[in-house]
Design an enzyme around this catalytic site. Structure first.
Site, PDB file in Angstrom:
ATOM      1  N   GLY A 168       0.861  -1.183  -0.165  1.00  0.00           N
ATOM      2  CA  GLY A 168      -0.020   0.006  -0.095  1.00  0.00           C
ATOM      3  C   GLY A 168       0.857   1.384   0.035  1.00  0.00           C
ATOM      4  CB  ALA A 225      10.943  13.935 -14.859  1.00  0.00           C
ATOM      5  CD  GLU A 252      12.365   9.354 -16.374  1.00  0.00           C
ATOM      6  OE1 GLU A 252      12.257   8.577 -15.385  1.00  0.00           O
ATOM      7  OE2 GLU A 252      13.306  10.065 -16.318  1.00  0.00           O
ATOM      8  CD  GLU A 286      12.727  11.243 -12.753  1.00  0.00           C
ATOM      9  OE1 GLU A 286      12.662  12.262 -11.897  1.00  0.00           O
ATOM     10  OE2 GLU A 286      13.776  11.288 -13.543  1.00  0.00           O
ATOM     11  CD  GLU A 301      14.662  16.728  -7.900  1.00  0.00           C
ATOM     12  OE1 GLU A 301      13.451  16.799  -8.234  1.00  0.00           O
ATOM     13  OE2 GLU A 301      15.324  16.718  -8.892  1.00  0.00           O
ATOM     14  CE  LYS A 345      16.029  19.941  -4.190  1.00  0.00           C
ATOM     15  NZ  LYS A 345      15.387  21.250  -4.713  1.00  0.00           N
ATOM     16  CG  ASP A 346      23.373  19.786  -8.909  1.00  0.00           C
ATOM     17  OD1 ASP A 346      22.202  20.130  -8.880  1.00  0.00           O
ATOM     18  OD2 ASP A 346      24.178  20.647  -8.616  1.00  0.00           O
ATOM     19  CG  LEU A 370      17.073  -2.721 -30.459  1.00  0.00           C
ATOM     20  CD1 LEU A 370      16.198  -1.964 -30.099  1.00  0.00           C
ATOM     21  CD2 LEU A 370      16.497  -4.208 -30.558  1.00  0.00           C
TER      22      LEU A 370
END
Length: 129
Positions: A21, A36, A40, A75, A82, A100-101, A122
């Site tokens: 949950g 973002a 994605e 992500e 963040e 953050k960077d 590919l």
């Protein structure tokens, strides 16, 4: 509603259900608050079925799908960093900026890795070298 902690008085199955949950709440929060992540996920909806279709073996399929999944995972971790940094302070602080960077750099590296995996598997099919 965000959680504060697990209910430790419950058994292992209940804790697994609680954890599930909380995970779903996290995915929902990422979808609602992170542009973002939404982008994605939309790319993953396109590329994951392509990975299954284009992969010639189970290993290739897993590499192609896994590279996209890794991007989503990184992500989510970046978004968590963040959010935590913003909760600590919205004013500029060099260590929060660095955190953050670093999270952003992790997303970049995961994206480059995914692109390299897709290209290495590919491109030789269409441009043999």
């Amino acid at each position: 509603m965000a959680r504060t902690s697990f209910d430790k008085s419950t058994g292992p199955v209940s804790r697994i259900m609680q954890a599930f949950g909380f995970s779903m709440q996290g995915l929902g929060a990422a979808w609602r608050h992170e542009a973002a992540f939404r982008l994605e996920v939309l790319l993953a909806v396109v590329f994951m079925p392509l990975a299954i279709w284009l992969g010639r073996s189970t290993i290739e399929q897993l590499l192609l799908v896994g590279s996209i999944a890794l991007m989503l995972i990184i992500e989510l971790v970046n978004s968590a960093i963040e959010a935590l940094a913003d909760a600590i302070s919205t004013e500029h602080h060099p260590l929060l900026g660095r955190a953050k960077d670093l999270g952003s750099a992790a997303v970049l590296l995961a994206t480059v890795l995914a692109a390299a995996i897709w290209a290495s598997l590919l491109l030789p099919r269409w441009w043999p070298g």
